[in-house]
Design a protein around this motif. Structure first.
Motif, PDB file in Angstrom:
ATOM      1  N   ARG A 269       0.833  -1.209   0.000  1.00 32.56           N
ATOM      2  CA  ARG A 269       0.000   0.000   0.000  1.00 32.56           C
ATOM      3  C   ARG A 269       0.868   1.260   0.000  1.00 32.56           C
ATOM      4  O   ARG A 269       0.511   2.271  -0.614  1.00 32.56           O
ATOM      5  CB  ARG A 269      -0.927  -0.012   1.213  1.00 32.56           C
ATOM      6  CG  ARG A 269      -2.113  -0.958   1.068  1.00 32.56           C
ATOM      7  CD  ARG A 269      -3.191  -0.638   2.091  1.00 32.56           C
ATOM      8  NE  ARG A 269      -4.415  -1.382   1.842  1.00 32.56           N
ATOM      9  CZ  ARG A 269      -4.781  -2.466   2.489  1.00 32.56           C
ATOM     10  NH1 ARG A 269      -3.988  -2.958   3.440  1.00 32.56           N
ATOM     11  NH2 ARG A 269      -5.912  -3.082   2.214  1.00 32.56           N
ATOM     12  N   GLU A 293      -6.727  -4.045  -4.697  1.00 31.83           N
ATOM     13  CA  GLU A 293      -7.362  -3.951  -3.385  1.00 31.83           C
ATOM     14  C   GLU A 293      -8.230  -5.176  -3.095  1.00 31.83           C
ATOM     15  O   GLU A 293      -8.444  -5.534  -1.928  1.00 31.83           O
ATOM     16  CB  GLU A 293      -8.206  -2.678  -3.309  1.00 31.83           C
ATOM     17  CG  GLU A 293      -8.668  -2.305  -1.912  1.00 31.83           C
ATOM     18  CD  GLU A 293      -7.521  -1.893  -0.996  1.00 31.83           C
ATOM     19  OE1 GLU A 293      -7.628  -2.124   0.227  1.00 31.83           O
ATOM     20  OE2 GLU A 293      -6.515  -1.348  -1.501  1.00 31.83           O
ATOM     21  N   PRO A 298      -8.436  -7.497   4.557  1.00 30.49           N
ATOM     22  CA  PRO A 298      -9.150  -6.370   5.173  1.00 30.49           C
ATOM     23  C   PRO A 298      -8.363  -5.825   6.368  1.00 30.49           C
ATOM     24  O   PRO A 298      -7.501  -6.530   6.913  1.00 30.49           O
ATOM     25  CB  PRO A 298     -10.482  -6.996   5.595  1.00 30.49           C
ATOM     26  CG  PRO A 298     -10.230  -8.466   5.663  1.00 30.49           C
ATOM     27  CD  PRO A 298      -9.133  -8.770   4.699  1.00 30.49           C
ATOM     28  N   PRO A 299      -8.635  -4.579   6.771  1.00 33.72           N
ATOM     29  CA  PRO A 299      -9.680  -3.695   6.223  1.00 33.72           C
ATOM     30  C   PRO A 299      -9.257  -3.074   4.898  1.00 33.72           C
ATOM     31  O   PRO A 299      -8.106  -2.678   4.724  1.00 33.72           O
ATOM     32  CB  PRO A 299      -9.824  -2.631   7.313  1.00 33.72           C
ATOM     33  CG  PRO A 299      -8.474  -2.576   7.955  1.00 33.72           C
ATOM     34  CD  PRO A 299      -7.932  -3.967   7.917  1.00 33.72           C
ATOM     35  N   ARG A 300     -10.207  -2.993   3.970  1.00 38.57           N
ATOM     36  CA  ARG A 300      -9.930  -2.419   2.660  1.00 38.57           C
ATOM     37  C   ARG A 300     -10.155  -0.909   2.687  1.00 38.57           C
ATOM     38  O   ARG A 300     -11.054  -0.420   3.356  1.00 38.57           O
ATOM     39  CB  ARG A 300     -10.810  -3.081   1.603  1.00 38.57           C
ATOM     40  CG  ARG A 300     -10.456  -4.536   1.389  1.00 38.57           C
ATOM     41  CD  ARG A 300     -11.296  -5.186   0.313  1.00 38.57           C
ATOM     42  NE  ARG A 300     -10.790  -6.527   0.031  1.00 38.57           N
ATOM     43  CZ  ARG A 300     -11.094  -7.601   0.734  1.00 38.57           C
ATOM     44  NH1 ARG A 300     -11.923  -7.493   1.769  1.00 38.57           N
ATOM     45  NH2 ARG A 300     -10.578  -8.784   0.433  1.00 38.57           N
ATOM     46  N   GLN A 301      -9.357  -0.226   1.919  1.00 42.15           N
ATOM     47  CA  GLN A 301      -9.395   1.240   1.898  1.00 42.15           C
ATOM     48  C   GLN A 301     -10.440   1.719   0.888  1.00 42.15           C
ATOM     49  O   GLN A 301     -10.121   2.319  -0.137  1.00 42.15           O
ATOM     50  CB  GLN A 301      -8.012   1.788   1.568  1.00 42.15           C
ATOM     51  CG  GLN A 301      -6.951   1.411   2.592  1.00 42.15           C
ATOM     52  CD  GLN A 301      -5.587   1.983   2.257  1.00 42.15           C
ATOM     53  OE1 GLN A 301      -5.331   2.400   1.131  1.00 42.15           O
ATOM     54  NE2 GLN A 301      -4.704   2.014   3.245  1.00 42.15           N
ATOM     55  N   ASP A 303     -12.900   3.995   1.286  1.00 42.23           N
ATOM     56  CA  ASP A 303     -13.077   5.450   1.238  1.00 42.23           C
ATOM     57  C   ASP A 303     -11.958   6.120   0.449  1.00 42.23           C
ATOM     58  O   ASP A 303     -12.196   7.088  -0.296  1.00 42.23           O
ATOM     59  CB  ASP A 303     -13.125   6.014   2.665  1.00 42.23           C
ATOM     60  CG  ASP A 303     -14.357   5.551   3.427  1.00 42.23           C
ATOM     61  OD1 ASP A 303     -15.350   5.179   2.757  1.00 42.23           O
ATOM     62  OD2 ASP A 303     -14.327   5.545   4.675  1.00 42.23           O
ATOM     63  N   PHE A 338     -17.757  -5.629  -1.627  1.00 41.15           N
ATOM     64  CA  PHE A 338     -17.082  -5.343  -0.358  1.00 41.15           C
ATOM     65  C   PHE A 338     -17.715  -4.219   0.465  1.00 41.15           C
ATOM     66  O   PHE A 338     -17.195  -3.899   1.534  1.00 41.15           O
ATOM     67  CB  PHE A 338     -15.611  -4.977  -0.623  1.00 41.15           C
ATOM     68  CG  PHE A 338     -14.843  -6.052  -1.326  1.00 41.15           C
ATOM     69  CD1 PHE A 338     -14.515  -7.232  -0.672  1.00 41.15           C
ATOM     70  CD2 PHE A 338     -14.457  -5.903  -2.647  1.00 41.15           C
ATOM     71  CE1 PHE A 338     -13.806  -8.229  -1.318  1.00 41.15           C
ATOM     72  CE2 PHE A 338     -13.749  -6.893  -3.297  1.00 41.15           C
ATOM     73  CZ  PHE A 338     -13.424  -8.065  -2.635  1.00 41.15           C
ATOM     74  N   ASP A 339     -18.806  -3.600   0.021  1.00 44.51           N
ATOM     75  CA  ASP A 339     -19.382  -2.491   0.781  1.00 44.51           C
ATOM     76  C   ASP A 339     -20.852  -2.766   1.073  1.00 44.51           C
ATOM     77  O   ASP A 339     -21.434  -3.749   0.597  1.00 44.51           O
ATOM     78  CB  ASP A 339     -19.216  -1.183   0.009  1.00 44.51           C
ATOM     79  CG  ASP A 339     -19.086   0.013   0.951  1.00 44.51           C
ATOM     80  OD1 ASP A 339     -19.265  -0.182   2.174  1.00 44.51           O
ATOM     81  OD2 ASP A 339     -18.811   1.124   0.474  1.00 44.51           O
ATOM     82  N   ASP A 340     -21.472  -1.853   1.846  1.00 39.75           N
ATOM     83  CA  ASP A 340     -22.865  -2.052   2.235  1.00 39.75           C
ATOM     84  C   ASP A 340     -23.805  -1.509   1.163  1.00 39.75           C
ATOM     85  O   ASP A 340     -23.398  -0.824   0.226  1.00 39.75           O
ATOM     86  CB  ASP A 340     -23.143  -1.374   3.583  1.00 39.75           C
ATOM     87  CG  ASP A 340     -22.795   0.108   3.557  1.00 39.75           C
ATOM     88  OD1 ASP A 340     -23.446   0.862   2.811  1.00 39.75           O
ATOM     89  OD2 ASP A 340     -21.844   0.503   4.269  1.00 39.75           O
TER      90      ASP A 340
END
Length: 437
Positions: A269, A293, A298-301, A303, A338-340
């Motif tokens: 990274r 990525e 995890p945790p994945r970046q 944002d 990977f996200d909500d």
């Protein structure tokens, strides 16, 4: 040949090699040449067998002619198989102008056929013929080397590789990358390293494929620091160039390589984060970033990636609309994994707002026209699917229609009223009686 053989003694027909073989006995197949042409090994052995004491001149001549006739038949059979390939060779000589696709494919097909025949001498001769016309094409040199290696003729393979890398295609990186891999596979590590260094320094400095393959080789040899050093040196050189197209992908590949071989996600990274100070955002770089990525733990970046994607797809940023839309779609797929759901909805709304309203009207009109034509074709098919065929009656086509003819009309025979003799004469003579007077 039969006429010539009938008028000459057998001793005059034999070549010097055949005459010597008749005296001293059979010789090796390699010496079986007739009239400077190739001879099948079986036929060569037959010609080289000395005549028995009881055989006469006529019997020997008959046997000699029979063997020659068999050779002639085999030569004609081979000629009938290769005549198509030979006819398609329009330029058997060397020229700097490129060959057309049809000729290049013909050479490949011809080589495939000869290799299947299994005659090693013919294979070598055809490759040498091919490399006169195709001397500027690395693919044929590579094929020649691999064919000779598969046949166990390493001397011929190395000879062809030297000619290719030092004379004919020496300025093309493809042949040097092949030479490096070929030498590594055969245990010549120093030769492989020299081939890579030649590409880095002279042939094609900064070639990403060469850097990746060289670093992978050093890693296979257990020299991880040397592999890292290759990437770092290449990155340092590309930083000194203005608007380098290779630098973004070098950073992405170095980060991926570092993580895969060492498992250090933090270092991987850091490499990518440091790259943003030296490269401009582009679709290939951000796409590599997103895919990389996905393999990191995890945790994945998310944002951080979101901010980079937003910056790239904004209307005021550089880049084509197609690249921006493609990258936005790729990032949507990443978020769906990977996200909500709320973040996914937000990204979908942004994607629709930026790209869907700006589709050209011509594309929409074309789609509408295609749908309209498709629906019209469907209507036509439905309209004519019930139409009667030429051999079908209208009553059969419309079974619900009422029959307006009397019952039994179609079954009754068609009869005409009887005709009298006077009426028949009147019909036969339509003119008046005074006409002929």
């Amino acid at each position: 040949f039969k006429e010539l053989a009938g008028s000459r003694p057998l001793s005059e027909l034999r070549t010097a090699e055949e005459a010597a073989a008749n005296v001293s006995g059979p010789v090796s197949e390699a010496d079986g040449q007739v009239n400077e042409g190739e001879v099948h090994p079986d036929a060569a052995e037959q010609m080289q067998k000395p005549l028995t004491a009881g055989s006469t001149e006529a019997e020997g001549l008959e046997k000699y002619v029979a063997i020659r006739e068999e050779l002639y038949k085999k030569a004609k059979e081979l000629d009938s198989k290769i005549i198509g390939f030979e006819t398609a060779i329009r330029r058997p000589y060397f020229h700097v102008r490129p060959l057309n696709v049809a000729e290049l494919e013909n050479w490949h097909n011809y080589l495939d056929f000869i290799e299947r025949e299994g005659d090693f001498n013919k294979v070598v001769k055809l490759y040498e013929r091919c490399l006169i016309a195709c001397a500027n094409y690395p693919e044929y040199w590579i094929r020649y080397v691999l064919c000779m290696e598969a046949s166990g003729s390493m001397d011929l393979a190395n000879n062809a590789l030297v000619r290719a890398t030092q004379v004919f295609v020496k300025r093309q990186p493809e042949i040097h990358l092949f030479a490096a891999r070929f030498k590594e596979q055969n245990g010549d590590i120093e030769g492989a390293q020299a081939a890579y260094h030649l590409v880095h320094s002279e042939i094609s400095p900064g070639l990403l494929e060469a850097i990746i393959k060289h670093a992978n080789m050093e890693w296979r040899l257990g020299k991880l620091e040397d592999a890292f050093s290759l990437y770092e040196q290449a990155i340092a050189i590309e930083k000194g160039k203005e608007h380098s197209q290779t630098l973004p992908m070098l950073f992405a590949q170095y980060s991926r390589f570092s993580y895969l071989v060492s498992g250090n996600a933090k270092k991987a990274r850091e490499i990518l984060t440091g790259a943003l100070d030296h490269v401009q955002l582009s679709k290939p770089f951000l796409e590599a970033l997103i895919h990389f990525e996905t393999i990191l733990p995890p945790p994945r970046q998310i944002d951080y990636l979101q901010s980079l994607v937003d910056k790239f797809i904004s209307p005021n940023s550089d880049g084509s609309a197609a690249d921006k839309e493609d990258l936005s779609s790729i990032f949507l797929e990443f978020l769906s994994l990977f996200d909500d759901v709320q973040s996914i909805k937000k990204a979908e709304d942004r994607h629709a707002k930026l790209f869907l309203p700006h589709r050209p009207m011509s594309e929409l009109r074309k789609r509408h026209a295609e749908e309209f034509l498709s629906s019209d074709k469907t209507k036509l098919v439905k309209s004519y699917s019930g139409a009667p065929s030429p051999g079908q009656s209208l009553m059969g086509a419309y079974p619900n229609a009422q029959n307006q003819w009397p019952a039994g009309y179609g079954a009754q025979p068609q009869t005409w009223p009887p005709t009298t003799q006077a009426q028949a004469q009147a019909q036969a003579q339509p003119w008046t009686s005074g006409y002929s007077q």
